[in-house]
Design a protein around this motif. Structure first.
Motif, PDB file in Angstrom:
ATOM      1  N   ALA A 206       1.199  -1.429   0.145  1.00  0.00           N
ATOM      2  CA  ALA A 206      -0.007   0.027  -0.065  1.00  0.00           C
ATOM      3  C   ALA A 206       0.680   1.171   0.211  1.00  0.00           C
ATOM      4  O   ALA A 206       0.513   2.428  -0.820  1.00  0.00           O
ATOM      5  N   ALA A 207       1.912   1.640   0.728  1.00  0.00           N
ATOM      6  CA  ALA A 207       2.845   2.653   1.031  1.00  0.00           C
ATOM      7  C   ALA A 207       3.143   2.358  -1.116  1.00  0.00           C
ATOM      8  O   ALA A 207       3.593   4.044  -0.812  1.00  0.00           O
ATOM      9  N   ALA A 208       3.899   1.555  -0.922  1.00  0.00           N
ATOM     10  CA  ALA A 208       4.403   1.987  -2.331  1.00  0.00           C
ATOM     11  C   ALA A 208       3.768   2.807  -3.715  1.00  0.00           C
ATOM     12  O   ALA A 208       4.428   3.331  -3.968  1.00  0.00           O
ATOM     13  N   LYS A 209       2.193   2.368  -3.567  1.00  0.00           N
ATOM     14  CA  LYS A 209       1.307   3.477  -4.271  1.00  0.00           C
ATOM     15  C   LYS A 209       1.460   4.552  -3.968  1.00  0.00           C
ATOM     16  O   LYS A 209       1.096   5.824  -4.696  1.00  0.00           O
ATOM     17  N   HIS A 210       2.582   5.201  -2.868  1.00  0.00           N
ATOM     18  CA  HIS A 210       2.190   6.739  -2.776  1.00  0.00           C
ATOM     19  C   HIS A 210       3.355   6.723  -2.585  1.00  0.00           C
ATOM     20  O   HIS A 210       4.091   8.219  -1.462  1.00  0.00           O
ATOM     21  N   GLY A 211       4.923   6.577  -3.432  1.00  0.00           N
ATOM     22  CA  GLY A 211       6.148   6.551  -3.107  1.00  0.00           C
ATOM     23  C   GLY A 211       6.499   6.217  -1.722  1.00  0.00           C
ATOM     24  O   GLY A 211       7.642   6.846  -1.464  1.00  0.00           O
ATOM     25  N   LEU A 212       6.013   5.385  -1.084  1.00  0.00           N
ATOM     26  CA  LEU A 212       6.565   5.295   0.221  1.00  0.00           C
ATOM     27  C   LEU A 212       7.115   3.889   0.483  1.00  0.00           C
ATOM     28  O   LEU A 212       6.911   2.944  -0.148  1.00  0.00           O
ATOM     29  N   SER A 213       8.169   3.832   1.215  1.00  0.00           N
ATOM     30  CA  SER A 213       8.530   2.053   1.153  1.00  0.00           C
ATOM     31  C   SER A 213       8.756   1.621   2.612  1.00  0.00           C
ATOM     32  O   SER A 213       7.975   2.260   3.914  1.00  0.00           O
ATOM     33  N   ARG A 214       9.349   0.657   2.868  1.00  0.00           N
ATOM     34  CA  ARG A 214       9.584  -0.146   4.280  1.00  0.00           C
ATOM     35  C   ARG A 214       9.574   0.685   5.373  1.00  0.00           C
ATOM     36  O   ARG A 214       9.356   0.243   6.508  1.00  0.00           O
ATOM     37  N   ARG A 215      11.179   1.489   4.891  1.00  0.00           N
ATOM     38  CA  ARG A 215      11.542   2.311   6.702  1.00  0.00           C
ATOM     39  C   ARG A 215      10.309   3.418   6.886  1.00  0.00           C
ATOM     40  O   ARG A 215      10.867   4.053   7.986  1.00  0.00           O
ATOM     41  N   ASP A 216       9.218   3.562   6.066  1.00  0.00           N
ATOM     42  CA  ASP A 216       8.560   4.713   6.041  1.00  0.00           C
ATOM     43  C   ASP A 216       6.713   4.533   7.726  1.00  0.00           C
ATOM     44  O   ASP A 216       6.245   4.862   7.077  1.00  0.00           O
ATOM     45  N   LEU A 217       7.482   2.893   7.556  1.00  0.00           N
ATOM     46  CA  LEU A 217       5.641   2.436   7.704  1.00  0.00           C
ATOM     47  C   LEU A 217       6.413   2.334   9.832  1.00  0.00           C
ATOM     48  O   LEU A 217       7.087   1.753  10.311  1.00  0.00           O
ATOM     49  N   PRO A 218       5.771   3.073  10.355  1.00  0.00           N
ATOM     50  CA  PRO A 218       5.782   2.747  11.739  1.00  0.00           C
ATOM     51  C   PRO A 218       4.755   1.855  12.171  1.00  0.00           C
ATOM     52  O   PRO A 218       4.118   1.349  12.347  1.00  0.00           O
ATOM     53  N   PRO A 219       4.555   1.491  13.517  1.00  0.00           N
ATOM     54  CA  PRO A 219       4.354   0.739  14.093  1.00  0.00           C
ATOM     55  C   PRO A 219       2.689   1.002  14.042  1.00  0.00           C
ATOM     56  O   PRO A 219       2.154   1.931  14.136  1.00  0.00           O
ATOM     57  N   SER A 220       1.881   0.431  13.713  1.00  0.00           N
ATOM     58  CA  SER A 220       0.732   0.692  13.497  1.00  0.00           C
ATOM     59  C   SER A 220      -0.396   0.288  14.982  1.00  0.00           C
ATOM     60  O   SER A 220      -0.319  -0.599  16.033  1.00  0.00           O
ATOM     61  N   VAL A 221      -1.530   1.317  14.737  1.00  0.00           N
ATOM     62  CA  VAL A 221      -2.808   0.761  15.711  1.00  0.00           C
ATOM     63  C   VAL A 221      -3.626  -0.609  15.031  1.00  0.00           C
ATOM     64  O   VAL A 221      -4.088  -0.440  14.184  1.00  0.00           O
ATOM     65  N   PRO A 254      -5.127  16.273   6.663  1.00  0.00           N
ATOM     66  CA  PRO A 254      -5.762  15.733   5.118  1.00  0.00           C
ATOM     67  C   PRO A 254      -4.829  14.362   5.694  1.00  0.00           C
ATOM     68  O   PRO A 254      -3.251  14.370   5.722  1.00  0.00           O
ATOM     69  N   LEU A 255      -5.270  13.414   4.880  1.00  0.00           N
ATOM     70  CA  LEU A 255      -4.581  11.783   5.610  1.00  0.00           C
ATOM     71  C   LEU A 255      -4.166  10.885   4.228  1.00  0.00           C
ATOM     72  O   LEU A 255      -5.317  11.164   3.882  1.00  0.00           O
ATOM     73  N   LEU A 256      -3.258  10.528   4.824  1.00  0.00           N
ATOM     74  CA  LEU A 256      -3.045   8.917   3.695  1.00  0.00           C
ATOM     75  C   LEU A 256      -3.690   7.913   4.849  1.00  0.00           C
ATOM     76  O   LEU A 256      -2.550   7.704   5.772  1.00  0.00           O
ATOM     77  N   VAL A 257      -4.269   7.302   4.469  1.00  0.00           N
ATOM     78  CA  VAL A 257      -4.978   6.118   5.335  1.00  0.00           C
ATOM     79  C   VAL A 257      -4.062   4.962   4.776  1.00  0.00           C
ATOM     80  O   VAL A 257      -4.362   4.396   3.298  1.00  0.00           O
ATOM     81  N   LEU A 258      -3.887   3.660   5.391  1.00  0.00           N
ATOM     82  CA  LEU A 258      -3.458   2.513   4.927  1.00  0.00           C
ATOM     83  C   LEU A 258      -4.031   1.546   5.702  1.00  0.00           C
ATOM     84  O   LEU A 258      -3.697   1.436   6.599  1.00  0.00           O
ATOM     85  N   VAL A 259      -4.942   0.538   5.475  1.00  0.00           N
ATOM     86  CA  VAL A 259      -5.316   0.258   6.008  1.00  0.00           C
ATOM     87  C   VAL A 259      -5.268  -1.754   5.886  1.00  0.00           C
ATOM     88  O   VAL A 259      -4.919  -2.046   4.224  1.00  0.00           O
ATOM     89  N   ALA A 260      -4.314  -2.471   6.411  1.00  0.00           N
ATOM     90  CA  ALA A 260      -4.356  -3.747   5.780  1.00  0.00           C
ATOM     91  C   ALA A 260      -5.204  -4.736   7.501  1.00  0.00           C
ATOM     92  O   ALA A 260      -5.280  -4.642   8.839  1.00  0.00           O
ATOM     93  N   ASN A 261      -5.977  -5.684   6.809  1.00  0.00           N
ATOM     94  CA  ASN A 261      -7.227  -6.943   7.445  1.00  0.00           C
ATOM     95  C   ASN A 261      -6.161  -7.770   7.698  1.00  0.00           C
ATOM     96  O   ASN A 261      -6.358  -9.060   6.683  1.00  0.00           O
ATOM     97  N   VAL A 262      -5.731  -8.346   8.379  1.00  0.00           N
ATOM     98  CA  VAL A 262      -4.667  -9.456   8.572  1.00  0.00           C
ATOM     99  C   VAL A 262      -5.311  -9.563  10.111  1.00  0.00           C
ATOM    100  O   VAL A 262      -5.769  -8.969  10.657  1.00  0.00           O
ATOM    101  N   ALA A 263      -4.407 -11.204  10.341  1.00  0.00           N
ATOM    102  CA  ALA A 263      -5.166 -12.004  11.783  1.00  0.00           C
ATOM    103  C   ALA A 263      -4.043 -11.262  12.552  1.00  0.00           C
ATOM    104  O   ALA A 263      -3.307 -10.403  12.380  1.00  0.00           O
TER     105      ALA A 263
END
Length: 316
Positions: A206-221, A254-263
């Motif tokens: 999801a992040a790659a579609k907005h020019g972001l990479s793995r290193r840009d991903l913080p912990p999620s809720v 203004p937000l960029l929202v990324l959602v993963a629906n996983v266990a």
């Protein structure tokens, strides 16, 4: 396990949907057809045949997909005018989605089966270096458990979003999401297109579609699968509140929202158990100074002042 909305991710889960493009991304299936079988179903032996075959698929709908236009959603939230919808989607078990939303947008997640787990990342859509900070999200309101009026804070001391409605009460701001290594060890597979994708792996896509990479991903809720801290410090998975729970947020910038629906990573069930997730967003207004949560605590008041200052300087 089969649900009224289709199978969970422990069984064939159809296709991942991309909310930004409408692209349907295939996931793992229990059996695969031979090339000859595919040719029998689709006439693609010439450009004209391929065009006719592709156009013949028009109008078909899958169980997991964005609804375009959003007003066509069959699951419009109660009390919301369908014409006001900006985003409407059913996310597959083991799927992901993403969207850029304007300040003031209302965002709602629904768990129709009791097995969804909405892992959420937020970025400032104008400057993605600003992103969700889970530590501040727990520290500023002096509360580790997400619920109504709980702010989601960035590392810049600004309120990115706030929870405005919650019928679940079972969420998690401790564990983050699953990793490839975790899922490989527990389920034997972590591929994004496989039967048990990790949340981290889907966030990377999801992040790659907005020019972001793995290193840009913080912990999620995450929403809909609860975790509590025991007196000895152990983390206790509490599961869900059951079918039909929902959570609503308002975007304070203004937000960029990324959602993963996983266990959930602490889910003790041996199978990859996750159900469909409904997502809807519609036009609204951000929290104003006349609303109680704006000045609920000195810390939250300061965070809101920081947010308003930033947005007004941007002309928002």
């Amino acid at each position: 396990m089969t649900t009224t909305e289709g199978p969970t991710a422990g069984t064939p889960h159809g296709r991942h949907s991309d909310a930004a493009t409408g692209e349907q991304q295939p996931t793992a299936q229990p059996t695969r057809q031979s090339p000859a079988g595919v040719r029998d179903l689709h006439l693609t032996d010439s450009v004209r045949s391929a065009q006719d075959d592709a156009r013949a698929q028009g109008g078909q709908a899958g169980a997991w997909m964005p609804y375009l236009p959003a007003s066509s959603s069959p699951h419009c939230p109660p009390g919301v005018d369908p014409t006001a919808l900006l985003w409407a989607e059913t996310v597959a078990p083991g799927g992901y989605t993403h969207k850029a939303l304007a300040r003031g947008t209302r965002l709602r997640f629904d768990d129709p089966t009791g097995d969804a787990c909405a892992h959420l990342l937020l970025f400032n859509a104008l400057e993605t270096v600003e992103r969700l900070n889970v530590a501040d999200t727990q520290k500023i309101p002096w509360q580790a458990y997400l619920g109504v009026n709980h702010p989601l804070l960035s590392g810049e001391g600004r309120v990115m979003a706030v929870v405005t409605g919650d019928s679940s009460g079972l969420h998690d701001a401790f564990c983050g999401t699953t990793t490839d290594a975790w899922n490989q060890r527990k389920y034997g597979d972590a591929r994004p297109e496989g039967p048990s994708p990790s949340g981290r792996g889907l966030f990377v896509k999801a992040a790659a579609k907005h020019g972001l990479s793995r290193r840009d991903l913080p912990p999620s809720v995450s929403f809909f699968q609860g975790v509590r801290v025991e007196p000895d410090g152990a983390l206790d998975w509490r599961g869900s509140a059951g079918p039909g729970a929902h959570v609503e947020l308002v975007a304070e910038m203004p937000l960029l929202v990324l959602v993963a629906n996983v266990a959930h990573p602490l889910d003790p069930r041996p199978d990859y158990a996750v159900g469909p997730l409904r997502v809807h967003a519609w036009r609204g207004t951000p929290t104003g100074p006349d609303e109680p949560r704006f000045t609920a605590t000195p810390e939250l008041h300061r965070a809101y002042l920081n947010t308003v200052d930033y947005c007004e300087a941007r002309g928002l």
